[in-house]
Design an enzyme around this catalytic site. Structure first.
Site, PDB file in Angstrom:
ATOM      1  N   TYR A  17       0.851  -1.192   0.000  1.00  0.00           N
ATOM      2  CA  TYR A  17       0.000   0.000   0.000  1.00  0.00           C
ATOM      3  C   TYR A  17       0.885   1.240   0.000  1.00  0.00           C
ATOM      4  CZ  TYR A  17      -3.611  -2.955   2.378  1.00  0.00           C
ATOM      5  OH  TYR A  17      -4.512  -3.917   2.753  1.00  0.00           O
ATOM      6  N   HIS A  36     -10.014   2.029   2.486  1.00  0.00           N
ATOM      7  CA  HIS A  36      -9.567   2.982   3.519  1.00  0.00           C
ATOM      8  C   HIS A  36      -9.986   4.405   3.176  1.00  0.00           C
ATOM      9  CE1 HIS A  36      -6.157  -0.057   4.599  1.00  0.00           C
ATOM     10  NE2 HIS A  36      -7.349  -0.443   5.017  1.00  0.00           N
ATOM     11  N   ASN A  89      -3.445   0.959   8.359  1.00  0.00           N
ATOM     12  CA  ASN A  89      -4.884   0.745   8.208  1.00  0.00           C
ATOM     13  C   ASN A  89      -5.580   1.671   9.207  1.00  0.00           C
ATOM     14  OD1 ASN A  89      -3.052  -1.602   8.092  1.00  0.00           O
ATOM     15  ND2 ASN A  89      -4.733  -2.559   7.012  1.00  0.00           N
TER      16      ASN A  89
HETATM   17  N1  6FA Z   1      -9.244  -0.679   8.875  1.00  0.00           N
HETATM   18  C1  6FA Z   1      -8.273  -1.079   9.705  1.00  0.00           C
HETATM   19  O1  6FA Z   1      -7.777  -0.274  10.496  1.00  0.00           O
HETATM   20  N2  6FA Z   1      -7.822  -2.372   9.700  1.00  0.00           N
HETATM   21  C2  6FA Z   1      -8.318  -3.301   8.835  1.00  0.00           C
HETATM   22  O2  6FA Z   1      -7.880  -4.457   8.843  1.00  0.00           O
HETATM   23  C3  6FA Z   1      -9.333  -2.913   7.952  1.00  0.00           C
HETATM   24  N3  6FA Z   1      -9.871  -3.779   7.080  1.00  0.00           N
HETATM   25  C4  6FA Z   1     -10.944  -3.415   6.345  1.00  0.00           C
HETATM   26  C5  6FA Z   1     -11.601  -4.378   5.552  1.00  0.00           C
HETATM   27  O3  6FA Z   1     -11.100  -5.589   5.496  1.00  0.00           O
HETATM   28  C6  6FA Z   1     -12.776  -4.042   4.864  1.00  0.00           C
HETATM   29  C7  6FA Z   1     -13.436  -5.072   4.006  1.00  0.00           C
HETATM   30  C8  6FA Z   1     -13.317  -2.726   4.986  1.00  0.00           C
HETATM   31  C9  6FA Z   1     -14.611  -2.327   4.306  1.00  0.00           C
HETATM   32  C10 6FA Z   1     -12.666  -1.764   5.755  1.00  0.00           C
HETATM   33  C11 6FA Z   1     -11.482  -2.094   6.421  1.00  0.00           C
HETATM   34  N4  6FA Z   1     -10.830  -1.177   7.232  1.00  0.00           N
HETATM   35  C12 6FA Z   1      -9.802  -1.567   8.026  1.00  0.00           C
HETATM   36  C13 6FA Z   1     -11.290   0.224   7.298  1.00  0.00           C
HETATM   37  C14 6FA Z   1     -12.117   0.483   8.563  1.00  0.00           C
HETATM   38  O4  6FA Z   1     -13.007  -0.580   8.809  1.00  0.00           O
HETATM   39  C15 6FA Z   1     -12.855   1.803   8.387  1.00  0.00           C
HETATM   40  O5  6FA Z   1     -11.906   2.836   8.204  1.00  0.00           O
HETATM   41  C16 6FA Z   1     -13.709   2.131   9.593  1.00  0.00           C
HETATM   42  O6  6FA Z   1     -14.659   1.121   9.829  1.00  0.00           O
HETATM   43  C17 6FA Z   1     -14.416   3.460   9.390  1.00  0.00           C
HETATM   44  O7  6FA Z   1     -15.227   3.739  10.505  1.00  0.00           O
HETATM   45  P1  6FA Z   1     -16.418   4.771  10.414  1.00  0.00           P
HETATM   46  O8  6FA Z   1     -17.023   4.857  11.755  1.00  0.00           O
HETATM   47  O9  6FA Z   1     -15.918   5.994   9.779  1.00  0.00           O
HETATM   48  O10 6FA Z   1     -17.460   4.178   9.350  1.00  0.00           O
HETATM   49  P2  6FA Z   1     -18.107   2.735   9.108  1.00  0.00           P
HETATM   50  O11 6FA Z   1     -18.399   2.663   7.662  1.00  0.00           O
HETATM   51  O12 6FA Z   1     -17.311   1.672   9.734  1.00  0.00           O
HETATM   52  O13 6FA Z   1     -19.487   2.786   9.919  1.00  0.00           O
HETATM   53  C18 6FA Z   1     -20.597   3.502   9.475  1.00  0.00           C
HETATM   54  C19 6FA Z   1     -21.825   2.924  10.132  1.00  0.00           C
HETATM   55  O14 6FA Z   1     -22.918   3.794   9.917  1.00  0.00           O
HETATM   56  C20 6FA Z   1     -22.251   1.567   9.580  1.00  0.00           C
HETATM   57  O15 6FA Z   1     -22.574   0.716  10.644  1.00  0.00           O
HETATM   58  C21 6FA Z   1     -23.455   1.889   8.706  1.00  0.00           C
HETATM   59  O16 6FA Z   1     -24.370   0.817   8.642  1.00  0.00           O
HETATM   60  C22 6FA Z   1     -24.029   3.072   9.443  1.00  0.00           C
HETATM   61  N5  6FA Z   1     -24.769   4.025   8.604  1.00  0.00           N
HETATM   62  C23 6FA Z   1     -24.340   4.609   7.467  1.00  0.00           C
HETATM   63  N6  6FA Z   1     -25.246   5.463   6.999  1.00  0.00           N
HETATM   64  C24 6FA Z   1     -26.290   5.429   7.872  1.00  0.00           C
HETATM   65  C25 6FA Z   1     -27.547   6.094   7.912  1.00  0.00           C
HETATM   66  N7  6FA Z   1     -27.880   6.965   6.968  1.00  0.00           N
HETATM   67  N8  6FA Z   1     -28.385   5.820   8.926  1.00  0.00           N
HETATM   68  C26 6FA Z   1     -28.037   4.920   9.888  1.00  0.00           C
HETATM   69  N9  6FA Z   1     -26.872   4.252   9.892  1.00  0.00           N
HETATM   70  C27 6FA Z   1     -26.002   4.514   8.889  1.00  0.00           C
HETATM   71  C1  ABL Z   2      -7.451  -3.880   5.393  1.00  0.00           C
HETATM   72  O1  ABL Z   2      -7.201  -2.842   5.993  1.00  0.00           O
HETATM   73  C2  ABL Z   2      -8.015  -3.809   4.042  1.00  0.00           C
HETATM   74  O2  ABL Z   2      -9.009  -2.812   3.980  1.00  0.00           O
HETATM   75  C3  ABL Z   2      -8.586  -5.116   3.547  1.00  0.00           C
HETATM   76  O3  ABL Z   2      -8.755  -4.974   2.170  1.00  0.00           O
HETATM   77  C4  ABL Z   2      -7.660  -6.269   3.888  1.00  0.00           C
HETATM   78  O4  ABL Z   2      -8.214  -7.511   3.513  1.00  0.00           O
HETATM   79  C5  ABL Z   2      -7.519  -6.310   5.398  1.00  0.00           C
HETATM   80  N1  ABL Z   2      -7.144  -5.056   5.945  1.00  0.00           N
HETATM   81  C6  ABL Z   2      -6.462  -7.341   5.839  1.00  0.00           C
HETATM   82  O5  ABL Z   2      -5.200  -6.953   5.449  1.00  0.00           O
HETATM   83  C7  ABL Z   2      -8.139  -7.936   2.147  1.00  0.00           C
HETATM   84  C8  ABL Z   2      -8.262  -9.459   2.108  1.00  0.00           C
HETATM   85  O6  ABL Z   2      -7.150 -10.053   2.745  1.00  0.00           O
HETATM   86  C9  ABL Z   2      -8.371  -9.945   0.676  1.00  0.00           C
HETATM   87  O7  ABL Z   2      -8.602 -11.335   0.625  1.00  0.00           O
HETATM   88  C10 ABL Z   2      -9.505  -9.226  -0.036  1.00  0.00           C
HETATM   89  O8  ABL Z   2      -9.520  -9.598  -1.395  1.00  0.00           O
HETATM   90  C11 ABL Z   2      -9.331  -7.737   0.089  1.00  0.00           C
HETATM   91  O9  ABL Z   2      -9.237  -7.355   1.453  1.00  0.00           O
HETATM   92  C12 ABL Z   2     -10.526  -7.002  -0.522  1.00  0.00           C
HETATM   93  O10 ABL Z   2     -10.325  -5.628  -0.528  1.00  0.00           O
END
Ligand code: 6FA
Ligand code: ABL
Length: 541
Positions: free
Chosen positions: A395, A475, A518
């Site tokens: 990244y 992110h 992250n």
């Molecule tokens: N961040 C990390 O630090 N480490 C990770 O390993 C990591 N992995 C991932 C990952 O694997 C995926 C697939 C994703 C999608 C994100 C990852 N992130 C990781 C990023 C991290 O999860 C986000 O940066 C973090 O969750 C952001 O937090 P926020 O509070 O800013 O926002 P969210 O989207 O988490 O939560 C928003 C909430 O509001 C949700 O529950 C949603 O349902 C709700 N919501 C949205 N609009 C709404 C509305 N109009 N009314 C009511 N509820 C609503």
């Molecule tokens: C993160 O912060 C990223 O947002 C995710 O994309 C990441 O996971 C996790 N952490 C873990 O490092 C990856 C999965 O390992 C992959 O299998 C997947 O294809 C990818 O997210 C999808 O964006």
């Protein structure tokens, strides 16, 4: 009954803010559009191997993380946002990889776009760490499992001068360091704000959580917000009112909060016109004389990320995580059910590393790497042993120069409008340099082969041909950027939306530029600080 504070969205930002504000004695309504996640919250989506044996859902068990992306019934993703976003209690924090980095001074520096008032993050980061300490040994027996990927990648990086460290011991040290993946897991299960802050909030009489309640827009009379309109048909007009000095805090995430603002007549005119033309949302908007023109959706960044896929004879790819939900190895199931230890107590990442890269304009851009067994996809022209696969995701991290734009389309679906990756060519050339560095010592690790790109493809050719859609790191930050000047920023130093008296945003969307790692660790520290600033701001309830 009216509330002092209505908080929209139960993700990391919303939960922490709701807990701290309810702790101060204010009445708080937390509205979450999705349903429950972990067992403790009422979630019941159990892996078959836990049924009748343990109170565990997919969201509780760290080892099920990779199955989030392969499950045919993935009800947790928001269906009205075109990138991955969690629409359930806990938000992204309920479904993410849970990699957890304590923010550094640099992450909150003016150099990274933060107002001076935000640079003293340490007290808030300390509060976060006290509630939710990171762990890089999530299995309850303290042992580490499936570590072959760490070993091989350390062998690859050591000749480049990388030092082995406990990453969260020194958050500001991010040049040629590597260490075990750190998580916000607790007791071998998903922890995060849902297991901690939300539980203390739920213990207070002045706090109410309501699920399945989607906030469509805030109701405002000019600059004064009086409440929110929801999809809840059990109350007149779906309306939830505020107390006279009450406040609404949007915590719907980078896409979710931006959309609520558009639907409330706040944002660029092109987005507001899309809402106006919508037969359902249009009539709920304030008249155009009351529209507030702010750069909602601009200034967005997300780390450009590129995967390298390798094989090495020592690797166990754990069947590429394919069967973890339905039928993981029996011994791992019994071990996990017995005491939350073993392979299933950890998500897929094993090793993380950072290095500082010189960009050709003389500035520095950092690179983060995350190594894990298995691979999401691969592309090679020769045979290889799939059971020995592992991935390094590289990244571009702190200092990334590109910005994009997000918004909505005519169906009001949240979507990238200008992709934020490689807009500035220095980002691309710097990441290419970083990738070339990573593979430069491959010859020193006997048996290591790179299969994507394979040996017929150079790194620059690989990056040039990379599908932008797969560069998404999930992110997303910056759509409601914080700052001191209306017009340049969407929220002021107290996280209050410019041009309003009582509307705030506390989630990833206010972060001006990506942190080193992250981001959810920074989101949580930010929410601690935001709650304190909002409570201290005069004129509230
Ligand atoms: N961040 C990390 O630090 N480490 C990770 O390993 C990591 N992995 C991932 C990952 O694997 C995926 C697939 C994703 C999608 C994100 C990852 N992130 C990781 C990023 C991290 O999860 C986000 O940066 C973090 O969750 C952001 O937090 P926020 O509070 O800013 O926002 P969210 O989207 O988490 O939560 C928003 C909430 O509001 C949700 O529950 C949603 O349902 C709700 N919501 C949205 N609009 C709404 C509305 N109009 N009314 C009511 N509820 C609503
Ligand atoms: C993160 O912060 C990223 O947002 C995710 O994309 C990441 O996971 C996790 N952490 C873990 O490092 C990856 C999965 O390992 C992959 O299998 C997947 O294809 C990818 O997210 C999808 O964006």
């Amino acid at each position: 009954s009216p509330y002092d504070y209505i908080i929209v969205g139960g993700g990391p930002g919303g939960i922490i803010t709701a807990d701290r504000i309810s702790q101060a004695g204010k009445s708080v309504l937390l509205l979450e559009r999705g349903g429950p996640s972990t067992w403790e919250t009422g979630g019941r989506y159990q892996p078959p191997w836990a049924q009748g044996k343990a109170n565990l859902t997919k969201f509780d068990v760290p080892g099920l993380f990779e199955s989030m992306f392969t499950d045919p019934d993935s009800f947790w993703w928001c269906t009205d946002i075109n990138v991955f976003a969690g629409c359930l209690l806990g938000g992204g924090g309920a479904v993410n990889g849970a990699l957890y980095w304590l923010p550094s001074d640099q992450d909150f520096s003016t150099n990274n776009g933060w107002p001076q008032e935000w640079t003293n993050h340490q007290p808030y980061t300390a509060m976060l760490k006290a509630r939710l300490p990171p762990t890089d040994a999530p299995s309850t027996d303290g042992k580490r499992y499936l570590e072959q990927t760490s070993t091989v990648v350390s062998q690859l990086l050591a000749p480049q001068g990388y030092q082995n460290v406990t990453i969260n011991d020194n958050p500001d040290s991010k040049d040629r360091i590597m260490g075990y993946a750190a998580y916000d897991f607790i007791g071998g299960q998903r922890g995060g704000p849902v297991a901690t802050y939300l539980q203390t909030a739920l213990g207070r009489k002045n706090f109410k959580l309501q699920l399945y309640t989607n906030v469509l827009n805030v109701v405002r009379n000019g600059s004064q917000i009086t409440g929110v309109t929801t999809n809840d048909t059990s109350v007149a007009g779906g309306f939830y009112p505020l107390n006279p000095n009450g406040r609404v805090i949007l915590s719907g995430g980078t896409y979710g909060s931006a959309r609520v603002l558009f639907r409330s007549g706040i944002g660029p005119t092109d987005m507001l016109n899309l809402v106006k033309n919508d037969p359902v949302a249009g009539p709920n908007m304030p008249p155009s004389s009351q529209w507030i023109n702010l750069p909602v959706g601009y200034n967005v960044s997300d780390n450009p990320s590129i995967n390298l896929v390798f094989t090495h004879p020592s690797i166990n790819d754990y069947d590429n995580w394919a069967d973890v939900f339905t039928d993981p190895p029996a011994a791992d199931v019994s071990q996990y059910l017995a005491n939350r230890s073993g392979i299933l107590a950890q998500a897929s990442p094993r090793l993380n590393f950072w290095s500082a890269l010189g960009a050709s304009d003389g500035e520095t851009i950092w690179m983060q790497g995350t190594a894990r067994p298995g691979a999401a996809s691969w592309n090679t022209s020769y045979a290889f042993n799939q059971t020995q696969m592992f991935t390094i995701t590289a990244y571009l991290s702190y200092g990334v120069k590109s910005r994009g734009r997000i918004g909505i389309n005519a169906a009001l679906v949240g979507t990238p409008l200008v992709n934020p990756w490689f807009v500035n060519p220095l980002d691309k050339s710097t990441l290419i340099t970083g990738l070339q560095n990573i593979v430069s010592t491959m010859g020193q690790v006997p048996g290591l082969e790179m299969i994507t790109p394979d040996n017929k493809t150079t790194i620059p050719a690989y990056v040039n041909a990379y599908d932008p859609a797969t560069m998404d790191s999930n992110h997303w930050v910056g759509s409601n950027i914080i700052g001191t000047t209306a017009g340049q920023a969407v929220v002021d130093v107290n996280t209050k939306v410019f041009g309003t008296n009582n509307l705030f945003v506390v989630d990833a969307s206010i972060i001006p530029a990506l942190p080193y790692g992250n981001p959810h660790g920074q989101v949580m520290s930010m929410a601690e600080q935001a709650a304190a600033k909002i409570l201290a701001l005069a004129g509230g309830p």
